[in-house]
Motif scaffolding. Structure first.
Motif, short mmCIF file in Angstrom:
data_model
loop_
_atom_site.label_atom_id
_atom_site.label_comp_id
_atom_site.label_asym_id
_atom_site.label_seq_id
_atom_site.Cartn_x
_atom_site.Cartn_y
_atom_site.Cartn_z
N ALA A 21 -17.77 -25.36 40.95
CA ALA A 21 -18.88 -24.52 40.49
C ALA A 21 -19.18 -23.43 41.52
CB ALA A 21 -20.12 -25.38 40.26
N VAL A 22 -19.26 -22.19 41.04
CA VAL A 22 -19.50 -21.05 41.94
C VAL A 22 -20.67 -20.23 41.39
CG1 VAL A 22 -18.53 -18.96 42.95
CG2 VAL A 22 -17.07 -20.95 42.60
N ASP A 23 -21.62 -19.90 42.28
CA ASP A 23 -22.77 -19.09 41.89
C ASP A 23 -22.46 -17.61 42.01
OD1 ASP A 23 -24.44 -21.32 41.46
OD2 ASP A 23 -24.85 -21.47 43.61
N GLY A 24 -23.07 -16.82 41.12
CA GLY A 24 -22.90 -15.37 41.16
C GLY A 24 -23.94 -14.71 40.30
N ILE A 25 -23.68 -13.47 39.91
CA ILE A 25 -24.58 -12.75 38.99
C ILE A 25 -23.75 -12.13 37.88
CG2 ILE A 25 -26.30 -12.26 40.78
CD1 ILE A 25 -25.17 -9.38 40.86
N ASP A 26 -24.39 -11.84 36.74
CA ASP A 26 -23.70 -11.20 35.64
C ASP A 26 -23.98 -9.69 35.64
OD1 ASP A 26 -26.24 -10.83 34.61
OD2 ASP A 26 -26.03 -12.33 33.01
N GLN A 27 -23.54 -9.01 34.58
CA GLN A 27 -23.65 -7.55 34.51
C GLN A 27 -25.10 -7.05 34.50
OE1 GLN A 27 -22.42 -9.52 32.15
NE2 GLN A 27 -23.94 -9.36 30.51
N ALA A 28 -26.04 -7.96 34.17
CA ALA A 28 -27.45 -7.57 34.16
C ALA A 28 -28.18 -7.99 35.43
CB ALA A 28 -28.15 -8.19 32.94
N ALA A 31 -28.70 -14.48 37.58
CA ALA A 31 -27.96 -15.53 38.28
C ALA A 31 -27.12 -16.34 37.29
CB ALA A 31 -28.93 -16.44 39.02
N VAL A 32 -25.87 -16.61 37.66
CA VAL A 32 -24.99 -17.43 36.83
C VAL A 32 -24.27 -18.44 37.71
CG1 VAL A 32 -24.63 -15.65 35.08
CG2 VAL A 32 -23.08 -15.79 37.05
N CYS A 33 -23.81 -19.49 37.11
CA CYS A 33 -22.98 -20.49 37.79
C CYS A 33 -21.81 -20.79 36.86
CB CYS A 33 -23.77 -21.75 38.10
SG CYS A 33 -22.80 -23.02 38.98
N ILE A 34 -20.60 -20.54 37.32
CA ILE A 34 -19.43 -20.75 36.47
C ILE A 34 -18.44 -21.71 37.13
CG2 ILE A 34 -19.67 -18.46 35.46
CD1 ILE A 34 -17.17 -17.67 37.14
N SER A 35 -17.58 -22.29 36.33
CA SER A 35 -16.51 -23.14 36.84
C SER A 35 -15.26 -22.31 37.07
CB SER A 35 -16.19 -24.26 35.84
OG SER A 35 -17.27 -25.14 35.71
N VAL A 36 -14.60 -22.53 38.21
CA VAL A 36 -13.33 -21.86 38.50
C VAL A 36 -12.32 -22.93 38.89
CG1 VAL A 36 -14.43 -19.72 39.22
CG2 VAL A 36 -13.95 -21.48 40.92
N PRO A 37 -11.04 -22.73 38.56
CA PRO A 37 -10.02 -23.72 38.92
C PRO A 37 -9.89 -23.84 40.44
CG PRO A 37 -9.20 -22.21 37.25
CD PRO A 37 -10.48 -21.64 37.76
N VAL A 38 -9.61 -25.05 40.89
CA VAL A 38 -9.38 -25.31 42.31
C VAL A 38 -7.89 -25.14 42.59
CG1 VAL A 38 -9.43 -27.03 44.14
CG2 VAL A 38 -11.34 -26.86 42.54
N GLU A 39 -7.55 -24.23 43.49
CA GLU A 39 -6.16 -23.94 43.86
C GLU A 39 -5.88 -24.53 45.23
OE1 GLU A 39 -3.39 -19.89 43.85
OE2 GLU A 39 -5.55 -19.77 44.13
N ARG A 40 -4.84 -25.35 45.32
CA ARG A 40 -4.51 -26.03 46.58
C ARG A 40 -3.03 -25.88 46.88
NH1 ARG A 40 -6.13 -32.11 45.86
NH2 ARG A 40 -5.36 -32.14 48.01
N PRO A 41 -2.66 -25.89 48.18
CA PRO A 41 -1.24 -25.87 48.53
C PRO A 41 -0.62 -27.25 48.34
CG PRO A 41 -2.56 -25.96 50.53
CD PRO A 41 -3.53 -25.83 49.38
N LEU A 42 0.63 -27.29 47.94
CA LEU A 42 1.39 -28.53 47.84
C LEU A 42 2.77 -28.27 48.43
CD1 LEU A 42 1.67 -31.46 46.76
CD2 LEU A 42 2.65 -30.46 44.68
#
Length: 280
Positions: A21-28, A31-42
């Protein structure tokens, strides 16, 4: 939305390890909170040799490792896998074989002479590519295509949950079987290749649906997997089309709704749907 009962492997968008979950703002400015994929090295090892570090969402690391090695010609169908060890904390996966693989021997010789094995590895890919004959009797009915598109688009997925992700689906006729996702389309397809190898699933009668671009890399991987039909909602590259035509791979892109464009292997397509009914 409910995933098709036919799926042997399906996305798990509810897995908390796959999104953040990552907090941010929208075009207006709200405040928004959206889900983003977790990217990890393997980091992948073949026996004692480090092969590559991949960026991945880290689900199905065993399938990703085996599929990568198969599609890069580092493992051959006759090589016996004796173990796959994955350490989540170290972010390492090790594939062990009964004997030293052909690739390791070739890599050692190339390293001793020029310090780089990638040219040799790529040459091996094209050499095997040119020897593969895809099933000329395979067909794709347009009715299957439309049914698959609906089923796949309505399946709960990490893409629908968080975006920024690619999906690949192995299908038989109009039935989805294996649905893998990752930040790279090449990872998703390698996971399917690895799952097929580890579970003894044959390519006959199969087709593959992807959200990614139809590049030379994707075409080479699909032909190496001996799957005769590749469908994408995305577009083509010129070399991808050239290679598909060379291998007689049925290559379909820009597949959205009832529309698609086929640039190779068009003799496998059976038009058995009424477009007006499909668009209705």
């Amino acid at each position: 939305m409910v995933a098709p009962a036919s799926l042997l492997v399906r996305p798990n968008p509810a897995d908390p390890k796959l999104t953040h979950a990552v907090d941010g703002i929208d075009q207006a400015g709200n405040a928004v909170c959206i889900s983003v994929p977790v990217e990890r090295p393997l980091t992948l090892f073949l026996n004692k040799r480090e092969i590559v570090t991949m960026m991945t969402i880290s689900d199905y690391p065993d399938c990703l490792a085996v599929g990568y090695l198969l599609n890069q010609n580092m493992l051959r169908p006759g090589d016996e896998i004796t173990g796959i060890d994955y350490d989540d904390d170290l972010e390492v996966v090790v594939v062990r074989t009964a004997t030293e693989t052909n690739f390791e021997d070739k890599l050692r010789k190339k390293t001793l002479t020029s310090g780089c094995a990638q040219g040799t590895a790529f040459g091996d890919l094209l050499e095997r590519f040119e020897r593969i004959t895809l099933d000329p009797k395979a067909i794709l009915r347009t009715s299957w295509f439309y049914s698959l598109s609906r089923a796949i688009n309505l399946t709960p997925s990490l893409y629908l949950e968080a975006g920024a992700i690619h999906g690949c689906v192995l299908c038989e006729r109009d039935v989805p079987l294996i649905y893998m996702e990752d930040v790279g389309r090449h990872n998703a397809i390698d996971k399917i290749a690895g799952y097929m190898f580890l579970n003894g699933i044959r390519p006959e009668g199969k087709l593959l649906y992807t959200t990614g671009r139809l590049t030379s890399e994707m075409v080479i991987k699909i032909v190496r997997m001996e799957i005769p039909i590749l469908i994408s909602r995305n577009g083509f590259t010129a070399w991808g089309v050239d290679l598909a035509r060379q291998a007689n791979l049925t290559l379909i892109g820009r597949a959205k709704g009832s529309r698609f464009t086929a640039l190779s292997g068009i003799e496998r397509i059976v038009f058995d749907s009424d477009m007006a009914e499909t668009d209705a």
